[in-house]
Design a protein around this motif. Structure first.
Motif, PDB file in Angstrom:
ATOM      1  N   GLY A 211       6.162   5.501 -10.331  1.00 57.67           N
ATOM      2  CA  GLY A 211       5.999   6.944 -10.391  1.00 57.67           C
ATOM      3  C   GLY A 211       5.776   7.445 -11.800  1.00 57.67           C
ATOM      4  N   MET A 212       6.388   6.770 -12.794  1.00 59.85           N
ATOM      5  CA  MET A 212       6.187   7.157 -14.185  1.00 59.85           C
ATOM      6  C   MET A 212       4.742   6.938 -14.631  1.00 59.85           C
ATOM      7  N   ALA A 213       4.079   5.991 -13.985  1.00 54.35           N
ATOM      8  CA  ALA A 213       2.679   5.704 -14.311  1.00 54.35           C
ATOM      9  C   ALA A 213       1.733   6.634 -13.555  1.00 54.35           C
ATOM     10  N   GLY A 214       2.287   7.500 -12.727  1.00 49.80           N
ATOM     11  CA  GLY A 214       1.445   8.403 -11.948  1.00 49.80           C
ATOM     12  C   GLY A 214       1.078   7.853 -10.588  1.00 49.80           C
ATOM     13  N   TRP A 215       1.725   6.746 -10.202  1.00 51.75           N
ATOM     14  CA  TRP A 215       1.451   6.133  -8.901  1.00 51.75           C
ATOM     15  C   TRP A 215       2.751   5.992  -8.117  1.00 51.75           C
ATOM     16  N   PRO A 216       3.309   7.087  -7.624  1.00 50.91           N
ATOM     17  CA  PRO A 216       4.545   7.002  -6.834  1.00 50.91           C
ATOM     18  C   PRO A 216       4.310   6.298  -5.509  1.00 50.91           C
ATOM     19  N   ARG A 217       5.389   5.987  -4.811  1.00 50.47           N
ATOM     20  CA  ARG A 217       5.305   5.346  -3.500  1.00 50.47           C
ATOM     21  C   ARG A 217       4.363   6.126  -2.590  1.00 50.47           C
ATOM     22  N   SER A 218       3.604   5.428  -1.799  1.00 51.81           N
ATOM     23  CA  SER A 218       2.629   5.955  -0.837  1.00 51.81           C
ATOM     24  C   SER A 218       1.323   6.405  -1.478  1.00 51.81           C
ATOM     25  N   SER A 219       1.250   6.377  -2.823  1.00 46.89           N
ATOM     26  CA  SER A 219      -0.025   6.710  -3.465  1.00 46.89           C
ATOM     27  C   SER A 219      -0.885   5.460  -3.658  1.00 46.89           C
ATOM     28  N   LYS A 220      -0.274   4.286  -3.494  1.00 49.66           N
ATOM     29  CA  LYS A 220      -0.965   2.995  -3.556  1.00 49.66           C
ATOM     30  C   LYS A 220      -0.483   2.137  -2.398  1.00 49.66           C
ATOM     31  N   THR A 221      -1.281   1.163  -2.010  1.00 50.57           N
ATOM     32  CA  THR A 221      -0.832   0.218  -0.986  1.00 50.57           C
ATOM     33  C   THR A 221      -0.059  -0.919  -1.662  1.00 50.57           C
ATOM     34  N   TYR A 222       1.129  -0.573  -2.162  1.00 50.65           N
ATOM     35  CA  TYR A 222       1.975  -1.559  -2.830  1.00 50.65           C
ATOM     36  C   TYR A 222       2.396  -2.658  -1.855  1.00 50.65           C
ATOM     37  N   ASN A 223       2.674  -3.865  -2.405  1.00 56.05           N
ATOM     38  CA  ASN A 223       3.261  -4.949  -1.628  1.00 56.05           C
ATOM     39  C   ASN A 223       4.432  -5.539  -2.410  1.00 56.05           C
ATOM     40  N   ASN A 224       5.117  -6.509  -1.830  1.00 57.49           N
ATOM     41  CA  ASN A 224       6.289  -7.071  -2.495  1.00 57.49           C
ATOM     42  C   ASN A 224       5.932  -7.814  -3.775  1.00 57.49           C
ATOM     43  N   GLU A 225       4.719  -8.323  -3.853  1.00 56.45           N
ATOM     44  CA  GLU A 225       4.272  -8.966  -5.092  1.00 56.45           C
ATOM     45  C   GLU A 225       4.139  -7.927  -6.207  1.00 56.45           C
ATOM     46  N   ASP A 226       3.707  -6.721  -5.859  1.00 58.30           N
ATOM     47  CA  ASP A 226       3.656  -5.644  -6.846  1.00 58.30           C
ATOM     48  C   ASP A 226       5.058  -5.297  -7.334  1.00 58.30           C
ATOM     49  N   ALA A 227       6.005  -5.221  -6.402  1.00 59.65           N
ATOM     50  CA  ALA A 227       7.390  -4.934  -6.775  1.00 59.65           C
ATOM     51  C   ALA A 227       7.916  -6.005  -7.721  1.00 59.65           C
ATOM     52  N   LEU A 228       7.617  -7.268  -7.432  1.00 62.85           N
ATOM     53  CA  LEU A 228       8.032  -8.371  -8.296  1.00 62.85           C
ATOM     54  C   LEU A 228       7.378  -8.267  -9.664  1.00 62.85           C
ATOM     55  N   TYR A 229       6.091  -7.952  -9.694  1.00 64.04           N
ATOM     56  CA  TYR A 229       5.399  -7.855 -10.983  1.00 64.04           C
ATOM     57  C   TYR A 229       5.997  -6.751 -11.850  1.00 64.04           C
ATOM     58  N   ILE A 230       6.226  -5.582 -11.254  1.00 61.74           N
ATOM     59  CA  ILE A 230       6.799  -4.477 -12.025  1.00 61.74           C
ATOM     60  C   ILE A 230       8.175  -4.867 -12.563  1.00 61.74           C
ATOM     61  N   ALA A 231       8.983  -5.526 -11.735  1.00 65.37           N
ATOM     62  CA  ALA A 231      10.306  -5.962 -12.186  1.00 65.37           C
ATOM     63  C   ALA A 231      10.192  -6.983 -13.314  1.00 65.37           C
ATOM     64  N   SER A 232       9.167  -7.818 -13.260  1.00 65.29           N
ATOM     65  CA  SER A 232       9.036  -8.905 -14.241  1.00 65.29           C
ATOM     66  C   SER A 232       8.645  -8.435 -15.636  1.00 65.29           C
ATOM     67  N   ILE A 233       8.129  -7.220 -15.780  1.00 61.31           N
ATOM     68  CA  ILE A 233       7.688  -6.744 -17.104  1.00 61.31           C
ATOM     69  C   ILE A 233       8.687  -5.773 -17.732  1.00 61.31           C
ATOM     70  N   GLN A 234       9.854  -5.629 -17.112  1.00 61.69           N
ATOM     71  CA  GLN A 234      10.857  -4.734 -17.682  1.00 61.69           C
ATOM     72  C   GLN A 234      11.603  -5.419 -18.826  1.00 61.69           C
ATOM     73  N   LYS A 235      11.730  -4.695 -19.931  1.00 59.68           N
ATOM     74  CA  LYS A 235      12.362  -5.248 -21.129  1.00 59.68           C
ATOM     75  C   LYS A 235      13.880  -5.120 -21.109  1.00 59.68           C
ATOM     76  N   SER A 236      14.381  -4.257 -20.243  1.00 59.44           N
ATOM     77  CA  SER A 236      15.821  -4.019 -20.223  1.00 59.44           C
ATOM     78  C   SER A 236      16.270  -3.711 -18.802  1.00 59.44           C
ATOM     79  N   LEU A 237      17.586  -3.691 -18.637  1.00 56.14           N
ATOM     80  CA  LEU A 237      18.195  -3.340 -17.357  1.00 56.14           C
ATOM     81  C   LEU A 237      18.731  -1.915 -17.412  1.00 56.14           C
ATOM     82  N   ASN A 238      19.003  -1.355 -16.258  1.00 52.83           N
ATOM     83  CA  ASN A 238      19.644  -0.035 -16.216  1.00 52.83           C
ATOM     84  C   ASN A 238      21.062  -0.085 -16.761  1.00 52.83           C
ATOM     85  N   HIS A 239      21.745  -1.208 -16.546  1.00 52.10           N
ATOM     86  CA  HIS A 239      23.123  -1.370 -16.991  1.00 52.10           C
ATOM     87  C   HIS A 239      23.473  -2.849 -16.936  1.00 52.10           C
TER      88      HIS A 239
END
Length: 544
Positions: free
Chosen positions: A138-166
């Motif tokens: 959503g921060m990139a301007g593509w919130p849920r339902s605006s793209k045909t996301y799949n679980n591989e997309d979810a994995l990719y987004i998680a894989s490029i995070q530099k930090s955790l929430n906590h």
């Protein structure tokens, strides 16, 4: 329409002796009268120990083709789906193929090493710290339902995070990423997709003949109810046109959901009962309670223990309750988001009908503490959470201390205030008051620090302007100051938000908190943006 009454003697155990069956029917119909025959609707199913007491559908499944909703119409359950994904992981643990104590990187090495292991248990109970991939999108301007996301997309987004929430285990913070990655793990460990694994190991044994996953949103699903939302011009379809599932995406019926409650509560899930593991809670590392188990909230209502979860995806809504001491299930599932502001009242109405009030009488409210107005004014100002970066303004009005988003606080001592008569306590510390400690009812502690006032001159606002880029979001945006307003616009025109100053170098916008960072020379070099499920996303300045 299907409506069942098995025997009054069975039903009388869970309703008042003065309440006739006809009275009960009248109250149920009253609760569901908002679902009109020609508009989107809902299913309701009430069951006790596997026996259906009442089941009915209201409204339309497909407005375009004039198809009425029935008790076999398939509706998405939103996050109620998570308990089935968690059950799949527990079955694999029982099979000896994984352990909840395993580091997730054993199965998903694509995730960064954050220096502290994230276990499957952390993920199951939403204490992993993994950022919610949909919030990042959503921060990139593509919130849920605006793209045909799949679980591989979810994995990719998680894989490029530099930090955790906590820090893992330190806090409960809901994140769909945990359960999308579980779907990936199930496939990697079992060799079967989550859809195939759960069909074989859960749905078929439980007799859930109208349940499947929306693993492929293009698949033709007989008797699927279309999801709807409503705006000022009327109704429109609001379908989850995406491939992601595991976090949600379960197509089911209210009757199948109560079958599931009976199945796992009867100890039938697994080669030997997995019920103790499904309900097991793990305290946070600070010793505070976490009420989330294996895709289930373990709580209480009206003095009765309650196992529950709700769900929402696109226009679909769902709530599944189970009262163990009564053996009572209540499943409500809808293809309409129209009544989002009132769904809680609907669930409360059903609770009033079927659940006797066994709660303890509330203690007498504490008398308000008389605090000097001069002391009260010393607490005014902005305070920032060390956890979420959200800022809250404390201010005095009519000799009362109020806080934005909360309301009036009740003084209990010179430096202590409660939210109403609850155990949620704010304590001011330091001289002058530089810090604030907030203790929630579950015992969780959150620290706040007092912030310097914002400088809101035109010259000060222009210091923040420029172009910024985040390699965690993989998106750029532009901050501009025009007509006395600071605005952030996503590159490519995919959305914008007004930035409202809170304290020095801090703003709110888009439902989140934005904090600018300066270098030693005082120049703005970056900002961090935090929203509910994704904190401290860093955007670095690339041009003024």
């Amino acid at each position: 329409m299907k409506q069942l009454l098995l025997s009054f003697s069975l039903f009388i155990n869970i309703i008042s002796f003065s309440q006739t069956w006809q009275d009960t029917l009248t109250r149920i119909e009253k609760a569901f009268e908002r679902y009109k025959p020609t508009l989107p609707g809902a299913q309701i199913c009430i069951a006790r120990k596997g026996t259906i007491l009442f089941s009915k559908a209201y409204g339309m499944a497909d407005m375009e083709h004039n198809v009425s909703l029935n008790t076999e119409s398939r509706i998405e359950a939103g996050s109620v789906s998570k308990q089935f994904t968690a059950a799949a992981i527990l079955l694999l643990e029982q099979d000896g193929k994984l352990s909840l104590n395993d580091n997730v990187r054993k199965y998903i090495p694509e995730l960064p090493d954050y220096g502290t292991p994230i276990t499957l248990r952390h993920m199951m109970q939403h204490t992993s710290g993994l950022k919610d991939w949909g919030a990042v999108g959503g921060m990139a301007g593509w919130p849920r339902s605006s793209k045909t996301y799949n679980n591989e997309d979810a994995l990719y987004i998680a894989s490029i995070q530099k930090s955790l929430n906590h820090v893992p285990g330190a806090e409960f913070l809901y994140s769909n990423t945990n359960y999308n990655l579980f779907a990936v793990i199930v496939e990697r460990v079992s060799g079967l997709s989550l859809a195939d694994f759960t069909s074989k190991r859960i749905f078929e044994p439980a007799g859930m003949t109208h349940t499947e996953w929306r693993a492929n949103y293009r698949k033709i699903v007989p008797n699927r109810a279309i999801a709807y939302s409503k705006d000022g011009t009327g109704y429109y379809t609001n379908m989850p046109n995406e491939y992601v599932y595991g976090n949600g995406g379960l197509l089911t019926t209210a009757e199948d959901l109560v079958k599931w409650n009976d199945y796992y509560q009867s100890g039938k899930l697994g080669s030997h009962s997995l019920l103790p593991k499904q309900l097991a809670l793990t305290a946070l590392t600070g010793g505070h309670k976490n009420a989330y188990a294996a895709g289930l909230f373990i709580t209480e209502k009206r003095g009765w223990s309650l196992i529950t979860h709700d769900g929402a995806t696109a226009g679909y809504r769902c709530n599944l309750d189970y009262y163990p001491s009564m053996g009572l299930s209540m499943a409500w599932i809808s293809n309409s988001s129209e009544f989002d502001n009132d769904n809680g009242a609907l669930i409360a109405s059903l609770t009033d009908i079927f659940i006797p009030d066994n709660s303890k009488k509330p203690s007498d409210p504490q008398p308000a503490y008389a605090i000097a107005p001069a002391l009260l004014s010393t607490y005014e100002g902005w305070y920032r959470s060390s956890r979420s970066n959200n800022a809250f303004r404390f201010y005095v009005k009519d000799n009362k201390l109020l806080v934005t988003g909360v309301g009036e606080l009740i003084p209990r001592a010179d430096n202590k205030f409660s939210i109403g008569n609850s155990a949620n306590i704010y304590t001011f510390t330091g001289q002058p008051q530089k810090e604030l400690l907030f203790i929630r009812e579950l015992g969780d502690s959150i620290y706040f620090s007092r912030q310097d006032s914002a400088i809101v001159t035109a010259q000060a606002m222009k210091e923040y302007t420029g172009t910024y880029y985040s390699d965690e979001v993989e998106a750029s945006n532009k901050i501009e100051y025009k007509n006395d307003v600071l605005t952030l616009t996503l590159m490519g025109g995919r959305g914008s938000m007004t930035l409202a100053p809170t304290s020095k170098d801090a703003f709110t916008g888009g439902g989140g908190a934005l904090i600018f960072e300066r270098d030693k020379k005082g120049e703005i070099i970056s900002y961090s943006y935090s929203i509910a499920r994704a904190r401290n996303m860093i955007f670095r300045r690339t041009a003024k």
